[in-house]
Scaffold this active site. Structure first.
Site, PDB file in Angstrom:
ATOM      1  N   ARG A   1       0.677  -1.595   0.219  1.00  0.00           N
ATOM      2  CA  ARG A   1      -0.220   0.327   0.405  1.00  0.00           C
ATOM      3  C   ARG A   1       0.797   1.366  -0.011  1.00  0.00           C
ATOM      4  O   ARG A   1       2.400   0.880   0.385  1.00  0.00           O
ATOM      5  CB  ARG A   1      -0.926   0.083   1.374  1.00  0.00           C
ATOM      6  CG  ARG A   1      -0.285   0.206   2.704  1.00  0.00           C
ATOM      7  CD  ARG A   1      -1.163   0.055   3.786  1.00  0.00           C
ATOM      8  NE  ARG A   1      -2.251  -0.620   3.861  1.00  0.00           N
ATOM      9  CZ  ARG A   1      -3.311  -0.616   3.017  1.00  0.00           C
ATOM     10  NH1 ARG A   1      -4.311   0.724   3.178  1.00  0.00           N
ATOM     11  NH2 ARG A   1      -4.821  -1.900   2.983  1.00  0.00           N
TER      12      ARG A   1
ATOM     13  N   SER B   1       7.905   3.851  -4.865  1.00  0.00           N
ATOM     14  CA  SER B   1       7.529   5.663  -5.638  1.00  0.00           C
ATOM     15  C   SER B   1       8.348   5.345  -7.070  1.00  0.00           C
ATOM     16  O   SER B   1       8.480   5.960  -8.163  1.00  0.00           O
ATOM     17  CB  SER B   1       8.378   6.799  -5.207  1.00  0.00           C
ATOM     18  OG  SER B   1       7.446   6.684  -3.979  1.00  0.00           O
TER      19      SER B   1
ATOM     20  N   GLY C   1       6.837  -1.563  -4.452  1.00  0.00           N
ATOM     21  CA  GLY C   1       6.756  -1.269  -3.913  1.00  0.00           C
ATOM     22  C   GLY C   1       5.905   0.012  -2.952  1.00  0.00           C
ATOM     23  O   GLY C   1       5.064   0.238  -4.205  1.00  0.00           O
ATOM     24  N   HIS C   2       5.926   0.181  -2.144  1.00  0.00           N
ATOM     25  CA  HIS C   2       4.542   1.435  -1.963  1.00  0.00           C
ATOM     26  C   HIS C   2       4.735   2.420  -2.716  1.00  0.00           C
ATOM     27  O   HIS C   2       6.425   2.940  -3.268  1.00  0.00           O
ATOM     28  CB  HIS C   2       4.536   1.689  -0.431  1.00  0.00           C
ATOM     29  CG  HIS C   2       6.284   2.413  -0.117  1.00  0.00           C
ATOM     30  ND1 HIS C   2       6.320   4.003   0.053  1.00  0.00           N
ATOM     31  CD2 HIS C   2       7.360   2.327   0.041  1.00  0.00           C
ATOM     32  CE1 HIS C   2       7.445   4.132   0.354  1.00  0.00           C
ATOM     33  NE2 HIS C   2       8.013   2.662   0.748  1.00  0.00           N
ATOM     34  N   ASN C   3       3.897   2.768  -3.316  1.00  0.00           N
ATOM     35  CA  ASN C   3       3.133   4.521  -4.165  1.00  0.00           C
ATOM     36  C   ASN C   3       3.805   4.219  -5.767  1.00  0.00           C
ATOM     37  O   ASN C   3       4.184   5.305  -6.452  1.00  0.00           O
ATOM     38  CB  ASN C   3       3.617   5.918  -3.286  1.00  0.00           C
ATOM     39  CG  ASN C   3       3.534   6.139  -2.234  1.00  0.00           C
ATOM     40  OD1 ASN C   3       3.686   5.819  -0.712  1.00  0.00           O
ATOM     41  ND2 ASN C   3       2.428   6.720  -1.990  1.00  0.00           N
TER      42      ASN C   3
END
Length: 331
Positions: free
Chosen positions: A222, A263, A243-245
């Site tokens: 998330r 990201s 990975g996140h974002n």
């Protein structure tokens, strides 16, 4: 057992038939393993010679590849043998496991959940508060869907998958066994005062578009404070980490054991080879290809192909490898 004669198969594929066979076809098989009841396919010139020794009665073959049908054998010429075989595999595909009950007695479905028409909720499934399932969603045994999630119509979630709170899955998606959607992103900072790593809360979610497939054991983290996004039609292999974002465009492909740090941005149609690793905050432009095992440390322009660790443009990588081989021979 399903079986088709050569004319019935050609009607399905709409190809150009060369030769004929009286043998009934009961399934597809590789050239080397095929028997007289099998159909095979030849998508590359390098496999054409195997047709002569194969026992298959029929081969789907790309236009332009030189081959002769032979006695009691046939070729079906098409523009794309891979796509034609995909169509035929759908015809021969066995039926998925049959779920007799709409909601199994051992499933827990919260009273606030909204369940669409024709959904199937199997044994041991947990459906949390305010979950919304579109029409004809299938949840196989031991799936967990936590609070405030949505799953679009016709999506199939296989056993052991966990969809954590506030995540959203589109229509016509397939999540293979033991996928994790919405796990906490990997965020820690060292705190000198406490002399330890401090966990950074991850309060975002995951948003998955329509027609996405995610392979077994893959994990989509998330976002820290917004969404990790997978665009429509994206296909993720087994054991992939996102990975996140991170934000993936439409129709991206990630092969097994590859991973994106936090990201990362992928444009539409990006292909990531197996075991490739992408550094955080990197942007990879639309249509770019990252070779297997590559390590991407910086942005990649649209349409580029990169190889190696650290990854460089493919032609440069091949030159470097050639130089290294010459040095080894000289030593």
């Amino acid at each position: 057992m399903k079986s088709f004669n050569i004319n019935e198969i050609n009607e399905i594929l709409n190809g150009i038939l060369e030769g004929t066979t009286t043998n009934l076809i009961t399934g597809p098989e590789q050239l080397e393993k095929a028997k007289s009841n099998h159909i095979t396919f030849i998508g590359s010139k390098k496999y054409a010679d195997l047709w002569e020794t194969s026992e298959a009665s029929v081969a789907i073959i790309n236009e332009g590849i030189v081959a002769e049908p032979g006695e009691n054998r046939a070729l079906i010429r098409v523009k794309n043998a891979d796509l034609a075989m995909a169509k035929l595999l759908e015809v021969f595909s066995p039926q998925s496991p049959v779920l007799e009950e709409e909601i199994h007695p051992t499933a827990h479905v919260d009273k606030t959940a909204k369940i669409g028409v024709g959904c199937k909720i199997s044994a041991g499934v947990y459906v949390g508060k305010n979950v919304v399932l579109g029409d004809h969603v299938i949840l196989y045994p031991n799936v967990t869907v936590l609070d405030d999630c949505t799953i679009g119509k016709n999506s199939i979630i296989w056993s052991g998958t966990v969809i954590r709170e506030r995540c959203h899955i589109g229509n016509d998606c397939i999540l293979q066994p033991n996928v994790t959607i919405g796990a906490d992103g990997f965020g820690y900072r060292f705190c000198p005062e406490k002399g330890m790593l401090i966990k950074i809360p991850q309060i975002g979610n995951v948003v998955i578009g329509n027609g996405v497939e995610i392979g077994s054991g893959s994990c989509i983290d998330r976002g820290k404070f917004s969404s990790t996004i997978l665009g429509d039609g994206t296909k993720i292999d087994n054991l992939v980490q996102i990975g996140h974002n991170s934000v993936l465009g439409k129709f991206c492909i990630m092969a097994g054991n590859s991973g994106l740090a936090g990201s990362v941005t992928l444009g539409d149609g990006v292909v990531i080879g197996g075991s490739a690793s992408i550094k955080d905050h990197v942007t990879i432009g639309a249509g770019a290809v990252v070779g297997a095992g590559a390590g991407v440390m910086s942005d990649i322009e649209s349409g580029k192909k990169v190889l190696g660790y650290p990854a460089v443009e493919s032609r440069e990588a091949l030159k470097q490898w050639a130089v290294l081989r010459r040095l080894v021979k000289q030593s």
